[in-house]
Design a protein around this motif. Structure first.
Motif, PDB file in Angstrom:
ATOM      1  N   ASP A   9       0.849  -1.179   0.000  1.00  0.00           N
ATOM      2  CA  ASP A   9       0.000   0.000   0.000  1.00  0.00           C
ATOM      3  C   ASP A   9       0.888   1.234   0.000  1.00  0.00           C
ATOM      4  O   ASP A   9       2.037   1.173   0.402  1.00  0.00           O
ATOM      5  CB  ASP A   9      -0.892   0.008   1.231  1.00  0.00           C
ATOM      6  CG  ASP A   9      -2.054   0.983   1.121  1.00  0.00           C
ATOM      7  OD1 ASP A   9      -2.293   1.511   0.017  1.00  0.00           O
ATOM      8  OD2 ASP A   9      -2.714   1.219   2.128  1.00  0.00           O
ATOM      9  N   ILE A  10       0.330   2.321  -0.428  1.00  0.00           N
ATOM     10  CA  ILE A  10       1.024   3.597  -0.347  1.00  0.00           C
ATOM     11  C   ILE A  10       0.284   4.440   0.682  1.00  0.00           C
ATOM     12  O   ILE A  10      -0.910   4.669   0.568  1.00  0.00           O
ATOM     13  CB  ILE A  10       1.047   4.318  -1.709  1.00  0.00           C
ATOM     14  CG1 ILE A  10       1.862   3.506  -2.717  1.00  0.00           C
ATOM     15  CG2 ILE A  10       1.609   5.724  -1.567  1.00  0.00           C
ATOM     16  CD1 ILE A  10       1.844   4.075  -4.111  1.00  0.00           C
ATOM     17  N   VAL A  11       0.983   4.834   1.720  1.00  0.00           N
ATOM     18  CA  VAL A  11       0.393   5.669   2.767  1.00  0.00           C
ATOM     19  C   VAL A  11       1.182   6.966   2.801  1.00  0.00           C
ATOM     20  O   VAL A  11       2.229   7.048   3.420  1.00  0.00           O
ATOM     21  CB  VAL A  11       0.447   4.977   4.141  1.00  0.00           C
ATOM     22  CG1 VAL A  11      -0.205   5.842   5.203  1.00  0.00           C
ATOM     23  CG2 VAL A  11      -0.229   3.615   4.071  1.00  0.00           C
ATOM     24  N   ALA A  58      13.762   0.890   5.940  1.00  0.00           N
ATOM     25  CA  ALA A  58      13.925   1.741   4.749  1.00  0.00           C
ATOM     26  C   ALA A  58      14.310   0.836   3.586  1.00  0.00           C
ATOM     27  O   ALA A  58      15.367   0.216   3.593  1.00  0.00           O
ATOM     28  CB  ALA A  58      14.990   2.791   4.990  1.00  0.00           C
ATOM     29  N   LEU A  59      13.432   0.745   2.598  1.00  0.00           N
ATOM     30  CA  LEU A  59      13.730  -0.044   1.404  1.00  0.00           C
ATOM     31  C   LEU A  59      14.568   0.757   0.431  1.00  0.00           C
ATOM     32  O   LEU A  59      15.452   0.220  -0.225  1.00  0.00           O
ATOM     33  CB  LEU A  59      12.440  -0.493   0.725  1.00  0.00           C
ATOM     34  CG  LEU A  59      11.519  -1.394   1.538  1.00  0.00           C
ATOM     35  CD1 LEU A  59      10.280  -1.723   0.724  1.00  0.00           C
ATOM     36  CD2 LEU A  59      12.251  -2.658   1.963  1.00  0.00           C
ATOM     37  N   SER A  60      14.259   2.056   0.343  1.00  0.00           N
ATOM     38  CA  SER A  60      14.979   2.913  -0.593  1.00  0.00           C
ATOM     39  C   SER A  60      14.656   4.368  -0.308  1.00  0.00           C
ATOM     40  O   SER A  60      13.592   4.690   0.207  1.00  0.00           O
ATOM     41  CB  SER A  60      14.557   2.579  -2.030  1.00  0.00           C
ATOM     42  OG  SER A  60      15.232   3.395  -2.949  1.00  0.00           O
ATOM     43  N   THR A  61      15.606   5.222  -0.647  1.00  0.00           N
ATOM     44  CA  THR A  61      15.356   6.650  -0.713  1.00  0.00           C
ATOM     45  C   THR A  61      15.638   7.061  -2.146  1.00  0.00           C
ATOM     46  O   THR A  61      16.731   6.815  -2.657  1.00  0.00           O
ATOM     47  CB  THR A  61      16.263   7.443   0.251  1.00  0.00           C
ATOM     48  OG1 THR A  61      15.963   7.048   1.590  1.00  0.00           O
ATOM     49  CG2 THR A  61      16.035   8.939   0.102  1.00  0.00           C
ATOM     50  N   LEU A  62      14.643   7.621  -2.790  1.00  0.00           N
ATOM     51  CA  LEU A  62      14.801   8.036  -4.178  1.00  0.00           C
ATOM     52  C   LEU A  62      15.596   9.332  -4.210  1.00  0.00           C
ATOM     53  O   LEU A  62      15.053  10.409  -3.963  1.00  0.00           O
ATOM     54  CB  LEU A  62      13.438   8.215  -4.838  1.00  0.00           C
ATOM     55  CG  LEU A  62      12.517   6.985  -4.783  1.00  0.00           C
ATOM     56  CD1 LEU A  62      11.165   7.323  -5.379  1.00  0.00           C
ATOM     57  CD2 LEU A  62      13.153   5.810  -5.490  1.00  0.00           C
ATOM     58  N   ARG A  63      16.900   9.239  -4.446  1.00  0.00           N
ATOM     59  CA  ARG A  63      17.774  10.409  -4.485  1.00  0.00           C
ATOM     60  C   ARG A  63      17.370  11.290  -5.665  1.00  0.00           C
ATOM     61  O   ARG A  63      17.295  10.817  -6.798  1.00  0.00           O
ATOM     62  CB  ARG A  63      19.226   9.995  -4.627  1.00  0.00           C
ATOM     63  CG  ARG A  63      19.713   9.116  -3.505  1.00  0.00           C
ATOM     64  CD  ARG A  63      19.934   9.905  -2.231  1.00  0.00           C
ATOM     65  NE  ARG A  63      20.230   8.979  -1.140  1.00  0.00           N
ATOM     66  CZ  ARG A  63      19.795   9.151   0.089  1.00  0.00           C
ATOM     67  NH1 ARG A  63      19.061  10.192   0.397  1.00  0.00           N
ATOM     68  NH2 ARG A  63      20.094   8.291   1.026  1.00  0.00           N
ATOM     69  N   GLY A  64      17.061  12.534  -5.381  1.00  0.00           N
ATOM     70  CA  GLY A  64      16.601  13.455  -6.418  1.00  0.00           C
ATOM     71  C   GLY A  64      15.147  13.245  -6.791  1.00  0.00           C
ATOM     72  O   GLY A  64      14.629  13.891  -7.680  1.00  0.00           O
ATOM     73  N   GLY A  65      14.491  12.338  -6.085  1.00  0.00           N
ATOM     74  CA  GLY A  65      13.095  12.013  -6.393  1.00  0.00           C
ATOM     75  C   GLY A  65      12.127  12.947  -5.714  1.00  0.00           C
ATOM     76  O   GLY A  65      12.377  13.446  -4.619  1.00  0.00           O
ATOM     77  N   GLY A  66      11.017  13.168  -6.369  1.00  0.00           N
ATOM     78  CA  GLY A  66       9.957  13.999  -5.826  1.00  0.00           C
ATOM     79  C   GLY A  66       8.725  13.186  -5.480  1.00  0.00           C
ATOM     80  O   GLY A  66       8.703  11.959  -5.616  1.00  0.00           O
ATOM     81  N   HIS A  67       7.693  13.869  -5.055  1.00  0.00           N
ATOM     82  CA  HIS A  67       6.481  13.243  -4.548  1.00  0.00           C
ATOM     83  C   HIS A  67       5.820  12.295  -5.545  1.00  0.00           C
ATOM     84  O   HIS A  67       5.358  11.225  -5.177  1.00  0.00           O
ATOM     85  CB  HIS A  67       5.487  14.334  -4.128  1.00  0.00           C
ATOM     86  CG  HIS A  67       4.259  13.804  -3.479  1.00  0.00           C
ATOM     87  ND1 HIS A  67       4.257  13.312  -2.193  1.00  0.00           N
ATOM     88  CD2 HIS A  67       2.997  13.666  -3.940  1.00  0.00           C
ATOM     89  CE1 HIS A  67       3.043  12.907  -1.890  1.00  0.00           C
ATOM     90  NE2 HIS A  67       2.258  13.103  -2.935  1.00  0.00           N
ATOM     91  N   VAL A  70       7.176   8.028  -7.896  1.00  0.00           N
ATOM     92  CA  VAL A  70       6.840   6.600  -7.806  1.00  0.00           C
ATOM     93  C   VAL A  70       5.625   6.243  -8.653  1.00  0.00           C
ATOM     94  O   VAL A  70       5.345   5.077  -8.867  1.00  0.00           O
ATOM     95  CB  VAL A  70       6.619   6.141  -6.348  1.00  0.00           C
ATOM     96  CG1 VAL A  70       7.898   6.268  -5.542  1.00  0.00           C
ATOM     97  CG2 VAL A  70       5.478   6.886  -5.699  1.00  0.00           C
ATOM     98  N   LEU A  71       4.906   7.232  -9.127  1.00  0.00           N
ATOM     99  CA  LEU A  71       3.722   6.986  -9.946  1.00  0.00           C
ATOM    100  C   LEU A  71       4.027   7.053 -11.439  1.00  0.00           C
ATOM    101  O   LEU A  71       3.149   6.875 -12.264  1.00  0.00           O
ATOM    102  CB  LEU A  71       2.632   8.005  -9.606  1.00  0.00           C
ATOM    103  CG  LEU A  71       2.198   8.007  -8.147  1.00  0.00           C
ATOM    104  CD1 LEU A  71       1.202   9.134  -7.913  1.00  0.00           C
ATOM    105  CD2 LEU A  71       1.598   6.669  -7.755  1.00  0.00           C
ATOM    106  N   ALA A  72       5.273   7.319 -11.796  1.00  0.00           N
ATOM    107  CA  ALA A  72       5.646   7.457 -13.210  1.00  0.00           C
ATOM    108  C   ALA A  72       5.645   6.090 -13.882  1.00  0.00           C
ATOM    109  O   ALA A  72       5.964   5.093 -13.243  1.00  0.00           O
ATOM    110  CB  ALA A  72       7.019   8.114 -13.306  1.00  0.00           C
ATOM    111  N   PRO A  73       5.339   6.010 -15.134  1.00  0.00           N
ATOM    112  CA  PRO A  73       4.889   7.116 -15.975  1.00  0.00           C
ATOM    113  C   PRO A  73       3.402   7.387 -15.782  1.00  0.00           C
ATOM    114  O   PRO A  73       2.609   6.473 -15.652  1.00  0.00           O
ATOM    115  CB  PRO A  73       5.168   6.630 -17.393  1.00  0.00           C
ATOM    116  CG  PRO A  73       5.017   5.147 -17.283  1.00  0.00           C
ATOM    117  CD  PRO A  73       5.492   4.774 -15.890  1.00  0.00           C
TER     118      PRO A  73
END
Length: 87
Positions: A9-11, A58-67, A70-73
């Motif tokens: 799930d995404i919370v 913590a599974l991952s931190t998206l470096r340079g990633g924004g909100h 994770v929904l791309a594309p």
């Protein structure tokens, strides 16, 4: 592949959970954060969960990633109106 007894799930709004409620979590939880999230700041969301939930990892931190990364594309019809409200 996820184990047979797992749930995904995404919370996005973790700030509403206090430290005590996060400490009571008894199932394993994987957390993914984005260090350039300007909608839900990591300090109040993913970092808050990881600091207070002993069953969270913590599974991952998206470096340079924004909100929304994770929904791309995103579907072409949704991208321009959504992006224009958040950037």
């Amino acid at each position: 592949m996820l184990p047979t007894r797992s749930f995904g799930d995404i919370v996005p709004v973790a700030a509403i959970f206090n430290a005590d409620s996060l400490a009571r979590i008894r199932v394993p939880v994987g957390v993914v954060g984005a260090d350039r999230d300007t909608v839900l700041l990591p300090a109040w969301h993913s970092d808050h969960v990881l600091a207070n939930c002993k069953r969270c990892t913590a599974l991952s931190t998206l470096r340079g990633g924004g909100h929304f990364d994770v929904l791309a594309p995103w579907p072409a019809k949704r991208w321009p109106p959504t992006a224009s409200r958040h950037w």
